[in-house]
Scaffold this motif. Sequence first.
Motif, PDB file in Angstrom:
ATOM      1  N   LEU A 102     -30.008  32.200  16.050  1.00 52.41           N
ATOM      2  CA  LEU A 102     -29.592  33.304  16.910  1.00 52.41           C
ATOM      3  C   LEU A 102     -29.599  32.884  18.379  1.00 52.41           C
ATOM      4  O   LEU A 102     -28.692  33.244  19.140  1.00 52.41           O
ATOM      5  CB  LEU A 102     -30.513  34.503  16.695  1.00 52.41           C
ATOM      6  CG  LEU A 102     -30.240  35.742  17.549  1.00 52.41           C
ATOM      7  CD1 LEU A 102     -28.815  36.255  17.342  1.00 52.41           C
ATOM      8  CD2 LEU A 102     -31.251  36.842  17.252  1.00 52.41           C
ATOM      9  N   MET A 103     -30.622  32.120  18.790  1.00 55.12           N
ATOM     10  CA  MET A 103     -30.664  31.649  20.180  1.00 55.12           C
ATOM     11  C   MET A 103     -29.455  30.775  20.508  1.00 55.12           C
ATOM     12  O   MET A 103     -28.876  30.866  21.589  1.00 55.12           O
ATOM     13  CB  MET A 103     -31.965  30.887  20.438  1.00 55.12           C
ATOM     14  CG  MET A 103     -33.199  31.773  20.499  1.00 55.12           C
ATOM     15  SD  MET A 103     -34.655  30.911  21.148  1.00 55.12           S
ATOM     16  CE  MET A 103     -34.996  29.748  19.816  1.00 55.12           C
ATOM     17  N   ILE A 111     -35.616  30.233  28.339  1.00 56.98           N
ATOM     18  CA  ILE A 111     -36.303  31.049  27.341  1.00 56.98           C
ATOM     19  C   ILE A 111     -37.687  31.464  27.836  1.00 56.98           C
ATOM     20  O   ILE A 111     -38.450  30.651  28.349  1.00 56.98           O
ATOM     21  CB  ILE A 111     -36.486  30.260  26.034  1.00 56.98           C
ATOM     22  CG1 ILE A 111     -35.142  29.786  25.496  1.00 56.98           C
ATOM     23  CG2 ILE A 111     -37.220  31.099  24.989  1.00 56.98           C
ATOM     24  CD1 ILE A 111     -34.261  30.885  25.024  1.00 56.98           C
ATOM     25  N   GLY A 112     -38.002  32.746  27.656  1.00 56.42           N
ATOM     26  CA  GLY A 112     -39.363  33.223  27.849  1.00 56.42           C
ATOM     27  C   GLY A 112     -39.929  33.533  26.474  1.00 56.42           C
ATOM     28  O   GLY A 112     -39.257  34.159  25.653  1.00 56.42           O
ATOM     29  N   THR A 134     -29.787  22.277  20.881  1.00 53.63           N
ATOM     30  CA  THR A 134     -29.511  23.719  20.963  1.00 53.63           C
ATOM     31  C   THR A 134     -28.952  24.139  22.317  1.00 53.63           C
ATOM     32  O   THR A 134     -28.413  25.234  22.453  1.00 53.63           O
ATOM     33  CB  THR A 134     -30.800  24.530  20.710  1.00 53.63           C
ATOM     34  OG1 THR A 134     -31.763  24.198  21.719  1.00 53.63           O
ATOM     35  CG2 THR A 134     -31.373  24.210  19.336  1.00 53.63           C
ATOM     36  N   GLY A 135     -29.115  23.290  23.333  1.00 52.41           N
ATOM     37  CA  GLY A 135     -28.662  23.661  24.673  1.00 52.41           C
ATOM     38  C   GLY A 135     -29.714  24.386  25.494  1.00 52.41           C
ATOM     39  O   GLY A 135     -29.488  24.695  26.664  1.00 52.41           O
ATOM     40  N   ASN A 165     -39.877  19.961  21.007  1.00 54.11           N
ATOM     41  CA  ASN A 165     -39.026  19.924  19.818  1.00 54.11           C
ATOM     42  C   ASN A 165     -37.647  20.537  20.024  1.00 54.11           C
ATOM     43  O   ASN A 165     -36.816  20.508  19.114  1.00 54.11           O
ATOM     44  CB  ASN A 165     -39.743  20.617  18.660  1.00 54.11           C
ATOM     45  CG  ASN A 165     -40.941  19.825  18.173  1.00 54.11           C
ATOM     46  OD1 ASN A 165     -40.792  18.837  17.464  1.00 54.11           O
ATOM     47  ND2 ASN A 165     -42.135  20.235  18.579  1.00 54.11           N
ATOM     48  N   LEU A 166     -37.419  21.087  21.207  1.00 58.01           N
ATOM     49  CA  LEU A 166     -36.090  21.603  21.556  1.00 58.01           C
ATOM     50  C   LEU A 166     -35.465  20.791  22.694  1.00 58.01           C
ATOM     51  O   LEU A 166     -34.407  21.159  23.193  1.00 58.01           O
ATOM     52  CB  LEU A 166     -36.191  23.080  21.965  1.00 58.01           C
ATOM     53  CG  LEU A 166     -36.500  24.080  20.844  1.00 58.01           C
ATOM     54  CD1 LEU A 166     -36.790  25.462  21.437  1.00 58.01           C
ATOM     55  CD2 LEU A 166     -35.346  24.169  19.848  1.00 58.01           C
ATOM     56  N   ALA A 167     -36.134  19.714  23.101  1.00 55.98           N
ATOM     57  CA  ALA A 167     -35.653  18.863  24.195  1.00 55.98           C
ATOM     58  C   ALA A 167     -35.441  19.692  25.461  1.00 55.98           C
ATOM     59  O   ALA A 167     -34.439  19.557  26.161  1.00 55.98           O
ATOM     60  CB  ALA A 167     -34.365  18.153  23.796  1.00 55.98           C
TER      61      ALA A 167
END
Length: 309
Positions: A102-103, A111-112, A134-135, A165-167
Amino acid sequence: MNTKQEKMMRLADVARKYYIEDKKQSDIAKELGVSRPLISRMLTEAKALGLVEITIHDPWQRSAIFLEKLQKRWQIKDAVLQEDLEDDRSTNIMLAETTIGLMEKIGARKIGIGWGHFIGQLVACLEEHPQKDTGIQDIYPLLGNAGVPIRNYHSNENVRVLAENLAATPHFLYLPALPESMEEKKLLCSTELYKQFEKNWYEIDTALVNIGNFPSTPDFASGVRYGNMLQKRGVCGRLLAYYFNEQGEIMDPGQDFAIQAPLEALRHCKAVIGLCSANTSVKALKGALETNLFTHIVARTELVREVLQ
């Protein structure tokens, strides 16, 4: 009873044995003293005469119907609904995976992130399966750290793991979620550290907020902060360290000394995603929706069905 009525009764009886009592055609044939092919023909005739109706409940179609109702009633922009799996853990893992999707879908960049059991599942999921394309660029905690030995409520640690883990770039808030008093909160909020972080809260585009039940464990010293007001006001749930009742009324944040993102900052977000774990109650989700803070929901399909009832 005429011949036609007797025939219809026989067809209905065979259909009941097969579809309701879950008996095999061969067993029904043996019970009635006829051949199995005759039972097959009787079942076909029962459907042709309208004695049997077969309905297939497509989960995707059901989700689309529920989303439409959420949009009309609470202006929810999008929702990811998950059918129940074999246990709560499996359901939570699937919900966490759909949250990441969804993100990406909404194009989240800053992101918070809040805290809670579901947040912990999301962190664990990404630890096992990193997604570095994911950007997402920056991750901020939406409140300070809790003084409890439960990883799900260590905001900075969750931010660190998610960013790794999301860079993405992690941003840490070195303040407690729950100061000792309102006086201590005022002192901490007067520092440059807090003032800078408050600016960050108004710049995030997506907030991940766990919708929790009340009462719950850990309780986060609600008695010290509110006395018995939460029970008197019928509180049913929690978002971040804010408490709300079924009417969506958030307990007076003016007297709360938790250090967390202001409600105005959440309303400023493009997307506020309400995360419901497998054990989120109907009352908690309904009250959360009534706050009108949330733009997106991740939840079990059955939970949303019960809320819409």
